[in-house]
Write a protein that holds these residues in place. Structure first.
Motif, PDB file in Angstrom:
ATOM      1  N   SER A 193      59.753  12.662  66.951  1.00 10.65           N
ATOM      2  CA  SER A 193      60.805  13.735  66.364  1.00 10.65           C
ATOM      3  C   SER A 193      61.873  12.662  66.131  1.00 10.65           C
ATOM      4  CB  SER A 193      61.096  14.664  67.382  1.00 10.65           C
ATOM      5  OG  SER A 193      59.869  15.439  67.472  1.00 10.65           O
ATOM      6  N   ILE A 194      62.035  11.702  67.094  1.00 11.75           N
ATOM      7  CA  ILE A 194      63.313  10.836  66.988  1.00 11.75           C
ATOM      8  C   ILE A 194      62.997   9.759  65.578  1.00 11.75           C
ATOM      9  CG2 ILE A 194      64.652   9.116  68.074  1.00 11.75           C
ATOM     10  CD1 ILE A 194      63.815  10.152  70.784  1.00 11.75           C
ATOM     11  N   ARG A 195      61.981   9.269  65.407  1.00 11.87           N
ATOM     12  CA  ARG A 195      61.432   8.452  64.270  1.00 11.87           C
ATOM     13  C   ARG A 195      61.736   9.332  63.057  1.00 11.87           C
ATOM     14  NH1 ARG A 195      55.583   6.081  63.639  1.00 11.87           N
ATOM     15  NH2 ARG A 195      54.988   8.030  62.891  1.00 11.87           N
ATOM     16  N   SER A 196      61.022  10.566  62.953  1.00  9.66           N
ATOM     17  CA  SER A 196      61.508  11.362  61.818  1.00  9.66           C
ATOM     18  C   SER A 196      63.103  11.439  61.692  1.00  9.66           C
ATOM     19  CB  SER A 196      60.900  12.621  61.843  1.00  9.66           C
ATOM     20  OG  SER A 196      60.961  13.312  60.617  1.00  9.66           O
ATOM     21  N   LEU A 197      63.752  11.787  62.546  1.00  8.40           N
ATOM     22  CA  LEU A 197      65.186  11.775  62.528  1.00  8.40           C
ATOM     23  C   LEU A 197      65.919  10.408  61.841  1.00  8.40           C
ATOM     24  CD1 LEU A 197      67.642  13.849  64.994  1.00  8.40           C
ATOM     25  CD2 LEU A 197      68.283  11.417  64.150  1.00  8.40           C
ATOM     26  N   ARG A 198      65.558   9.440  62.565  1.00  7.67           N
ATOM     27  CA  ARG A 198      66.124   8.256  62.127  1.00  7.67           C
ATOM     28  C   ARG A 198      65.730   7.679  60.623  1.00  7.67           C
ATOM     29  NH1 ARG A 198      65.322   5.003  67.598  1.00  7.67           N
ATOM     30  NH2 ARG A 198      67.421   5.731  68.668  1.00  7.67           N
ATOM     31  N   HIS A 199      64.552   8.224  60.140  1.00  6.60           N
ATOM     32  CA  HIS A 199      64.193   8.135  58.870  1.00  6.60           C
ATOM     33  C   HIS A 199      64.924   8.916  57.705  1.00  6.60           C
ATOM     34  CE1 HIS A 199      61.634   6.956  55.639  1.00  6.60           C
ATOM     35  NE2 HIS A 199      61.167   8.408  55.332  1.00  6.60           N
ATOM     36  N   PHE A 200      65.264  10.101  58.135  1.00  5.80           N
ATOM     37  CA  PHE A 200      65.954  11.050  57.420  1.00  5.80           C
ATOM     38  C   PHE A 200      67.454  10.509  57.245  1.00  5.80           C
ATOM     39  CE2 PHE A 200      69.249  14.533  57.382  1.00  5.80           C
ATOM     40  CZ  PHE A 200      68.933  14.947  55.782  1.00  5.80           C
ATOM     41  N   VAL A 201      68.119   9.774  58.561  1.00  7.70           N
ATOM     42  CA  VAL A 201      69.509   9.292  58.384  1.00  7.70           C
ATOM     43  C   VAL A 201      69.502   7.960  57.411  1.00  7.70           C
ATOM     44  CG1 VAL A 201      71.169   8.035  59.954  1.00  7.70           C
ATOM     45  CG2 VAL A 201      69.897  10.132  60.827  1.00  7.70           C
ATOM     46  N   LYS A 202      68.554   7.301  57.437  1.00  8.22           N
ATOM     47  CA  LYS A 202      68.420   5.987  56.462  1.00  8.22           C
ATOM     48  C   LYS A 202      68.509   6.627  55.052  1.00  8.22           C
ATOM     49  CE  LYS A 202      65.942   2.876  59.681  1.00  8.22           C
ATOM     50  NZ  LYS A 202      64.703   1.995  59.743  1.00  8.22           N
ATOM     51  N   GLN A 203      67.783   7.490  54.740  1.00  6.48           N
ATOM     52  CA  GLN A 203      67.939   8.154  53.477  1.00  6.48           C
ATOM     53  C   GLN A 203      69.190   8.515  52.926  1.00  6.48           C
ATOM     54  OE1 GLN A 203      65.527   7.971  51.217  1.00  6.48           O
ATOM     55  NE2 GLN A 203      66.661   9.067  49.620  1.00  6.48           N
ATOM     56  N   VAL A 204      69.793   9.364  54.145  1.00  5.98           N
ATOM     57  CA  VAL A 204      71.228   9.731  53.847  1.00  5.98           C
ATOM     58  C   VAL A 204      72.238   8.461  53.643  1.00  5.98           C
ATOM     59  CG1 VAL A 204      73.081  10.960  54.918  1.00  5.98           C
ATOM     60  CG2 VAL A 204      70.804  11.756  55.176  1.00  5.98           C
ATOM     61  N   VAL A 205      71.944   7.387  54.323  1.00  3.30           N
ATOM     62  CA  VAL A 205      72.842   6.430  54.151  1.00  3.30           C
ATOM     63  C   VAL A 205      72.505   5.449  52.793  1.00  3.30           C
ATOM     64  CG1 VAL A 205      73.263   3.840  54.992  1.00  3.30           C
ATOM     65  CG2 VAL A 205      72.912   5.728  56.516  1.00  3.30           C
ATOM     66  N   ARG A 206      71.266   5.613  52.489  1.00  2.00           N
ATOM     67  CA  ARG A 206      70.954   5.067  51.110  1.00  2.00           C
ATOM     68  C   ARG A 206      71.568   6.143  49.993  1.00  2.00           C
ATOM     69  NH1 ARG A 206      65.796   3.714  53.296  1.00  2.00           N
ATOM     70  NH2 ARG A 206      64.952   5.730  52.731  1.00  2.00           N
ATOM     71  N   GLU A 207      71.691   7.252  50.137  1.00  2.08           N
ATOM     72  CA  GLU A 207      72.500   8.066  49.178  1.00  2.08           C
ATOM     73  C   GLU A 207      73.745   7.888  49.225  1.00  2.08           C
ATOM     74  OE1 GLU A 207      70.926  10.111  47.069  1.00  2.08           O
ATOM     75  OE2 GLU A 207      69.112  10.116  47.538  1.00  2.08           O
ATOM     76  N   MET A 208      74.448   7.704  50.480  1.00  2.46           N
ATOM     77  CA  MET A 208      75.776   7.326  50.369  1.00  2.46           C
ATOM     78  C   MET A 208      76.253   5.938  49.765  1.00  2.46           C
ATOM     79  SD  MET A 208      76.757   8.383  54.222  1.00  2.46           S
ATOM     80  CE  MET A 208      77.059  10.243  54.660  1.00  2.46           C
ATOM     81  N   GLU A 209      75.419   5.080  49.978  1.00  2.05           N
ATOM     82  CA  GLU A 209      75.917   3.663  49.333  1.00  2.05           C
ATOM     83  C   GLU A 209      75.391   3.689  47.911  1.00  2.05           C
ATOM     84  OE1 GLU A 209      73.027   1.129  51.566  1.00  2.05           O
ATOM     85  OE2 GLU A 209      74.358   0.822  53.222  1.00  2.05           O
TER      86      GLU A 209
END
Length: 462
Positions: free
Chosen positions: A237-253
């Motif tokens: 679950s934590i790994r999936s959460l961090r993967h989603f956060v990285k995608q959000v950061v990529r969208e922000m950048e």
């Protein structure tokens, strides 16, 4: 009868003698004979000697002028020799520059191989070496039959400049050729990177969405549950959460968001040790939204009764949903509690302004609000993260007593029993540290404690 002449007197006798003596001293030349140039009187001889004596200083000055003229000629000769040597050196350096240009052209013709260019460069190189050898022989033989020095120097300078320009052009062509090779390599590597990225995304998507890869199988029974199985599900679950956060950061950048302002908006009172730690603030925000209501049996879902179901029901839901993808759950029953959970968490997590900035519109929000499943990659990542947290919740209530989540209060002193630092070991702050904020909540399963993941800061920054 002869006349008797009287005897001459004494006066007449003296006058005759004086006339005779004067004639001897000053002889008179008859006018009918020309004067003899070889015969000079004493006074004339004296006059000539006096003139010669008076003219002697003039003769001395003439000799001095001749001496100065000789020195001037010698200086001119030295200057000519110096100018000739300078012209020789100028021609020598010009020849060396030509040799350098010819050698550079020879090297350039070999990579890539060009037979005609190699022969031409070889002939030019031999020709310049021949000129250099001739200059050497002329210098040793002291036969510098060169044109005027200033002309030779000017021509040598022109030749040297032309050779330098030629060398620069050859070097520039070599660099352009190397740049083309590098561009080709970069294009090939970029293509390989894109292919590798696609493969990785495909594998990651399969890993995150496939029920077959979930850590627990359907053969396990509720009586076999233990803390280790909960740890495994929590890890996924934590790994999936961090993967989603990285995608959000990529969208922000990609949309030129200011990460500093975003981190400050989430955790305004936190001083980050390093710029890369600001992603933990966004991870904490997503975690708080997704785990909010975890300790309640229905995850605070609306329109749900307050009656708590049995742990067997939670375990059955866990076994049923762990082999299904989010899209399958939505398609089978849009009114499934998980579908409601996924919809509510998405609308709470994704602000309309953020969604509009990422995608340029609110179409995805409208689809999710209607209870349907959006097929975009972004929502698929979110739905998989929500599925795993929902399954973790079902598994937590399968225990007796249920596993509960907890968070660490801000500025709480660090304890290894209840806390774990989210930063790498090299970035951990030494000395007296406190928990600045909770990134991932901790869990208690009976008497077993799963450490809460926190971001640490120095006690001085409190």
């Amino acid at each position: 009868m002869d006349c008797i002449k009287p005897p001459p007197s004494s006066e007449s006798t003296r006058s005759k003698i004086s006339k005779t003596f004067s004639k001897c001293i000053h002889p008179q030349t008859p006018s009918r004979f020309p004067p003899n140039p070889k015969l000079r009187t004493l006074s004339e001889e004296l006059n000539i000697s006096l003139k010669d004596f008076k003219s002697e200083p003039k003769l001395t000055r003439t000799k001095s002028q001749k001496s100065n003229s000789g020195d001037h000629l010698q200086q001119e000769q030295i200057s000519k020799n110096k100018a000739a040597k300078e012209a020789l050196l100028a021609k020598l350096f010009a020849s060396l520059s030509s040799i350098k240009a010819a050698y550079a052209e020879l090297q350039s013709a070999q990579f890539p191989y060009n037979n005609d260019a190699i022969q031409s460069a070889d002939e030019a190189l031999v020709s310049e070496l021949t000129v250099l050898s001739e200059l050497k022989q002329k210098y040793f033989n002291k036969s510098l039959d060169l044109p005027p020095p200033h002309v030779t120097q000017l021509l040598a300078e022109i030749q040297e400049q032309q050779s330098n320009i030629k060398t620069y052009e050859i070097t520039m062509k070599q660099m352009e050729w190397k740049m083309e090779q590098k561009d080709s390599e970069m294009a090939s590597l970029r293509k390989k990177l894109e292919e590798t990225t696609k493969i990785n995304k495909s594998l990651e998507k399969r890993l995150n969405s496939s029920g077959a890869l979930f850590p627990l199988g359907n053969q396990i029974s509720i009586n076999d549950l233990n803390q280790c199985q909960f740890f495994r599900v929590l890890h996924f679950s934590i790994r999936s959460l961090r993967h989603f956060v990285k995608q959000v950061v990529r969208e922000m950048e990609a949309k030129n968001w200011d990460m500093d302002l975003a981190a400050k908006a989430i955790e305004p009172n936190t001083v980050f040790a390093k710029p890369k730690h600001k992603i933990f603030a966004l991870e904490s925000y997503v975690s708080q939204v997704m785990f909010d209501g975890f300790n309640h049996h229905n995850f605070f879902l609306p329109d749900e009764g307050t009656k708590q179901p049995l742990k067997n029901v939670f375990f059955q839901n866990f076994q049923k949903l762990q082999s299904l993808t989010p899209s399958q759950i939505f398609s089978q029953n849009p009114r499934n509690p998980f579908a409601k959970f996924c919809k509510g968490k998405y609308l709470k997590l994704m602000h309309p302004k953020m969604e509009c900035s990422f995608f340029g519109n609110l179409d995805q929000r409208k689809v999710v609000s209607s209870g349907a499943f959006s097929s975009t990659e972004f929502f698929s990542l979110f739905a998989e993260m929500a599925r795993r947290i929902w399954l973790l919740h079902c598994l937590a209530f399968s225990f007796d007593p249920p596993a509960v989540a907890f968070q660490v209060r801000r500025n709480c002193r660090f304890s290894e029993v209840y806390m774990e630092s989210v930063a790498p070991e090299d970035d951990v702050i030494s000395g007296d540290v406190t928990a600045s904020f909770t990134v991932i909540p901790g869990f208690k399963i009976g008497k077993t404690v799963v450490q809460s993941v926190v971001y640490l800061s120095s006690a001085k920054n409190r």
